[in-house]
Design an enzyme around this catalytic site. Sequence first.
Site, PDB file in Angstrom:
ATOM      1  N   ASP A   8      55.581  37.598  39.578  1.00 39.35           N
ATOM      2  CA  ASP A   8      54.929  37.229  40.839  1.00 39.35           C
ATOM      3  C   ASP A   8      53.867  38.300  41.076  1.00 39.35           C
ATOM      4  O   ASP A   8      54.198  39.424  41.458  1.00 39.35           O
ATOM      5  CB  ASP A   8      56.005  37.220  41.942  1.00 39.35           C
ATOM      6  N   LYS A  70      43.942  40.770  44.454  1.00 41.19           N
ATOM      7  CA  LYS A  70      44.144  39.320  44.270  1.00 41.19           C
ATOM      8  C   LYS A  70      43.169  38.493  45.119  1.00 41.19           C
ATOM      9  O   LYS A  70      42.825  37.375  44.771  1.00 41.19           O
ATOM     10  CB  LYS A  70      45.593  38.997  44.640  1.00 41.19           C
ATOM     11  N   GLU A 148      52.943  29.310  43.094  1.00 43.44           N
ATOM     12  CA  GLU A 148      53.995  30.094  43.758  1.00 43.44           C
ATOM     13  C   GLU A 148      55.020  29.210  44.492  1.00 43.44           C
ATOM     14  O   GLU A 148      56.226  29.441  44.365  1.00 43.44           O
ATOM     15  CB  GLU A 148      53.362  31.087  44.742  1.00 43.44           C
ATOM     16  N   ASP A 170      55.171  30.818  53.179  1.00 43.08           N
ATOM     17  CA  ASP A 170      55.120  32.090  52.452  1.00 43.08           C
ATOM     18  C   ASP A 170      54.282  33.095  53.243  1.00 43.08           C
ATOM     19  O   ASP A 170      53.056  32.989  53.296  1.00 43.08           O
ATOM     20  CB  ASP A 170      54.498  31.821  51.065  1.00 43.08           C
TER      21      ASP A 170
END
Length: 492
Positions: A8, A70, A148, A170
Amino acid sequence: MACRIGIDLGTTNSAAAHVDIDGKPEIIPNCEGDNTTPSVVAFEDDAVLVGRAALAQAAVNPQNTVMAIKRHMAEHSYAVKIRDNLYRPQEIAALILRRIKQDTELVLGCEIDEAVVTVPAYFNTAQRAATREAGEIAGLTVRRVLDEPAAAALACKLDEEDRMNLLVFDLGGGTLDISVLRVARGRFSVLSTSGDNHLGGTDFDHQIMQILRRRFEEHTGVGLAEAGPVAAERLREAAEEAKKNLSFKEKTRVSVPFIVPSKALSLDTTLTRAELECECGPLFERTITPINEALQFAKLAAADIDAVILSGGSTRIPKVRTIVSEIFGKEPLARVNPDECVALGAAIAAAEGTTRVTFKTSRTLGIEIKGGAFSTLVPRGSTLPMATEKSYTTSFDNQSVISFPIYQGESSRAARNVLLGEVVVDGIDKAAGGSARVSVTFAMSTEGILEVVAKDIRTGRNVSITLEGAIMSDTERVAAMERVDKLAEKFE
Ligand code: AMP
């Protein structure tokens, strides 16, 4: 022995997991014994720091520290400048992945040859390709780039369900991602996504820090700004710690001795969950709109959602759970730790070799036609693999060349979308405008690799282009691999 792992690669924290010999997915702690590694890289004269050590020195060395890379994956013109060196986002991400690979190899005692790396469901082809590139630069064979929320659902064993709608909420350190998924006969597909790119745990830390700052300043009469960056960082750490404690307790003591050592100034106070909820009220409110948007995009009502999965460390905050439970009229699933479920699901996908995720295009694909309009060939949400064909014609008399700029995006104006490449057909026979015909075929694999073929129908002459979404050329990639190898020798 060679092993496969799931990674992850998060905005704030990353984690790795594998499936053990008994078939049980488990998190692989890093060499410091932590289950997650901060996605932070810092450059020093003779050392490169990744993870906790990099985060610890971030406040005093911000110019040589890279956080949240990211957010910039696949931004063409983006590079991080550190001491006259420019680093592409893939290289920084590769350093994080390399560190995880090395730690994992030490902890598991085997060589990691393959990995499944996760990405947000909304990542476009280029962002997915950049993530894959980062893995390869790190020395990993990236078996698959997996969504994800699908990974989170795999970890919760929802693939065993026959048919259901699920929502993955999330909330991590820096982003909120909402995804609506459908499970049908053990396969997942993403129906919609929404979120807030600038809402996460650090925003809660910031709010709590404001309470602590006010109390410190009231008690000592010294402004935090005068106290310097180290004092501010210590207060930020105390704020995060207090936030985490308040997820399990109604009240917590916050003691930060010698915030300003020269003046022996300290902070000693008590914070309650009610104070946190009051100070962070507007942040909690901001989670609601993306949920409604995701439901609306998926054409579903809250009552149509059969299960809610919480993912990301910030979903441990009780108020977040309450908001989600109230909207859906049910408790979220609590089968797996929210900050570990994505890595665990990636490990399951890596071990299976195949994955039961139905791949869909996250963005519409098409070409620019006359007048700058965007002609759709592959609508968003199309199931992969797929192939489709449309025919186009010349716009003016004796036109011998037609170019087809390929775009990805949702605007009806091509220029407002993202340009991926171009195919140009020349040698078209001279004829009146609108009489020559050129067919354009788009074929996309489950990996998101797009092959575009443009064919002059009369002559059969064709031109093709394959867009792997790769951002770097082969030469650039080899150079990046060498650079990351060298930097990895300086890991501390
Ligand atoms: P992630 O990106 O999923 O690793 O989430 C990281 C964020 O989760 C950070 O902002 C952490 O402070 C936050 N977090 C971790 N544990 C807790 C907790 N017990 N309560 C509240 N937030 C937490």
